[in-house]
Design a protein around this motif. Structure first.
Motif, mmCIF file in Angstrom:
data_model
loop_
_atom_site.group_PDB
_atom_site.id
_atom_site.type_symbol
_atom_site.label_atom_id
_atom_site.label_comp_id
_atom_site.label_asym_id
_atom_site.label_seq_id
_atom_site.Cartn_x
_atom_site.Cartn_y
_atom_site.Cartn_z
ATOM 1 N N TRP A 45 -2.523 -15.146 3.201
ATOM 2 C CA TRP A 45 -1.461 -15.210 2.205
ATOM 3 C C TRP A 45 -0.630 -16.483 2.311
ATOM 4 C CZ3 TRP A 45 0.182 -9.458 2.976
ATOM 5 C CH2 TRP A 45 -0.447 -8.654 2.004
ATOM 6 N N SER A 261 12.575 -4.935 -2.669
ATOM 7 C CA SER A 261 11.933 -5.419 -3.889
ATOM 8 C C SER A 261 11.698 -6.907 -3.728
ATOM 9 C CB SER A 261 12.798 -5.156 -5.124
ATOM 10 O OG SER A 261 13.929 -6.005 -5.117
ATOM 11 N N ALA A 262 10.808 -7.463 -4.546
ATOM 12 C CA ALA A 262 10.550 -8.898 -4.471
ATOM 13 C C ALA A 262 11.791 -9.691 -4.844
ATOM 14 C CB ALA A 262 9.383 -9.266 -5.386
ATOM 15 N N GLU A 263 12.549 -9.186 -5.819
ATOM 16 C CA GLU A 263 13.742 -9.896 -6.262
ATOM 17 C C GLU A 263 14.814 -9.897 -5.169
ATOM 18 O OE1 GLU A 263 12.051 -7.606 -7.973
ATOM 19 O OE2 GLU A 263 11.124 -9.066 -9.351
ATOM 20 N N ALA A 296 3.160 -2.359 -1.416
ATOM 21 C CA ALA A 296 2.953 -3.055 -2.684
ATOM 22 C C ALA A 296 3.993 -4.155 -2.895
ATOM 23 C CB ALA A 296 2.989 -2.066 -3.841
ATOM 24 N N VAL A 297 5.211 -3.955 -2.383
ATOM 25 C CA VAL A 297 6.241 -4.991 -2.496
ATOM 26 C C VAL A 297 5.843 -6.214 -1.674
ATOM 27 C CG1 VAL A 297 8.659 -5.563 -2.054
ATOM 28 C CG2 VAL A 297 8.047 -3.307 -2.958
ATOM 29 N N ASP A 300 3.272 -8.095 -3.558
ATOM 30 C CA ASP A 300 3.900 -8.832 -4.657
ATOM 31 C C ASP A 300 4.577 -10.096 -4.158
ATOM 32 O OD1 ASP A 300 4.802 -9.372 -7.249
ATOM 33 O OD2 ASP A 300 6.595 -8.130 -7.017
ATOM 34 N N VAL A 301 5.331 -9.969 -3.069
ATOM 35 C CA VAL A 301 5.996 -11.144 -2.486
ATOM 36 C C VAL A 301 4.971 -12.189 -2.072
ATOM 37 C CG1 VAL A 301 7.267 -11.940 -0.452
ATOM 38 C CG2 VAL A 301 8.108 -9.977 -1.759
ATOM 39 N N THR A 303 1.711 -12.608 -2.961
ATOM 40 C CA THR A 303 0.769 -13.142 -3.948
ATOM 41 C C THR A 303 1.436 -13.755 -5.169
ATOM 42 O OG1 THR A 303 0.568 -10.964 -5.018
ATOM 43 C CG2 THR A 303 -1.002 -11.489 -3.251
ATOM 44 N N ARG A 304 2.656 -13.313 -5.490
ATOM 45 C CA ARG A 304 3.355 -13.843 -6.657
ATOM 46 C C ARG A 304 4.553 -14.700 -6.289
ATOM 47 N NH1 ARG A 304 7.827 -12.436 -9.423
ATOM 48 N NH2 ARG A 304 8.075 -10.483 -8.254
ATOM 49 N N LEU A 305 5.410 -14.173 -5.406
ATOM 50 C CA LEU A 305 6.671 -14.849 -5.141
ATOM 51 C C LEU A 305 6.472 -16.094 -4.279
ATOM 52 C CD1 LEU A 305 9.701 -14.817 -5.548
ATOM 53 C CD2 LEU A 305 9.907 -13.372 -3.521
#
Length: 312
Positions: A45, A261-263, A296-297, A300-301, A303-305
């Motif tokens: 990652w 959360s990612a945010e 899953a969070v 998300d962090v 792979t996306r963030l």
């Protein structure tokens, strides 16, 4: 290294782009057949560093599966190729500098110079009781930690160390062939109080803090800011360039899990950057108890963030 948009420093100064390295803790609470995937995935990652706890048992997890940190990191080194690996943190609760220096040297060799050595004074609890010794008060724990750090530094830098102190002795202690990293592996020293911070200034290539034990998130950040200011003052008194010290913040010592959360994670990273931290550390979510969260969070962090932050 991730670039994040940091919020303004207290007192003004506006926002800025800050280089930030992101690390993750993988607790040694799973058999290697299950844990191996996590270490390999953290490497793929793009996390900058991955850590595990150095305890003989930890809090209420002492009754569940728990594995040795050095062995775990050695195994992790064989399934990763890029990510830095570290102890968060090793302590003199059950380690002797002469024996530990041999393990450190071997681990730095197996990892091809990717080891980060987190060091701390050691707390109370299972680690301080399991060997049958007395639980030391805070002042004596720091006394012991100071001697532990100085002797470990000496053994790793020089081959053939003889030492007799209040807490440890060594006779012709060896570290040959020495660490891959020179003059030794980097020390990331845990410190919140003034005496431990002076150890950071003297021996640390990095400083790690957990902040205070409080129940309010804003109070936690306020005290982290105060700790960062104390570290600045300590470095100034020691005559050390603050740019020579990496600063690590363990985000999950706050009263809210950083991967809620990612945010929320992005916000916490930005707040750390605004206080001058160069590195933050989160934890791989667990099903329950400590660091309970949704994997899953994390996905998300990762792979996306993280890619978004790198493009910031």
């Amino acid at each position: 290294m991730v670039k994040v948009r940091a919020v303004g420093r207290p007192g003004g100064g506006g926002s800025r782009l800050a280089a930030m390295r992101i690390g993750i803790v993988i607790l040694p609470d799973q058999r290697w057949s299950d844990s191996r995937r996590r270490w390999r995935q953290a490497d793929e990652w793009g996390f900058d560093h991955a850590w595990t706890y150095d305890h003989l048992g930890w809090r209420d997890l002492v009754d569940g599966p728990w594995f040795d940190s050095v062995t775990t990191l050695t195994a992790a080194a064989t399934v990763t190729s890029r990510i830095r690996l570290g102890t968060l943190v090793a302590s003199p609760n059950f380690r002797h500098p002469a024996a530990f220096a041999r393990q450190v040297t071997a681990l730095d060799d197996v990892s091809d110079g990717r080891l980060l050595l987190g060091l701390g004074a050691g707390g109370i609890g299972f680690d301080s009781a399991v060997l049958g010794g007395e639980t030391l008060p805070p002042r004596q724990r720091v006394d012991r930690f100071a001697e532990f750090t100085e002797l470990l530094d000496l053994i790793l830098r020089e081959d053939g160390t003889t030492w007799r102190g209040e807490w440890f002795s060594a006779v012709d202690a060896r570290s040959n062939p020495g660490c891959v990293q020179t003059p030794r592996v980097p020390f990331v020293v845990a410190a919140n109080g003034p005496r431990s911070m002076r150890l950071v200034a003297r021996f640390g290539q990095g400083w790690v803090t957990t902040g205070p034990a409080v129940e309010d998130l804003e109070s936690w950040w306020a005290e982290v800011a105060e700790a960062a200011a104390r570290m600045d003052a300590t470095l100034a008194t020691a005559g050390r360039d603050p740019g020579t010290l990496d600063r690590y913040l363990s985000l999950d010592s706050a009263p809210v899990f950083s991967l809620s959360s990612a945010e929320f994670f992005a916000d916490q990273v930005g707040r750390a950057a605004a206080l001058g931290f160069t590195d933050v550390v989160t934890h791989w979510p667990r099903d329950s108890s400590w660091y309970a969260g949704d994997e899953a969070v994390l996905v998300d962090v990762a792979t996306r963030l993280l890619p978004e932050l790198r493009r910031a």
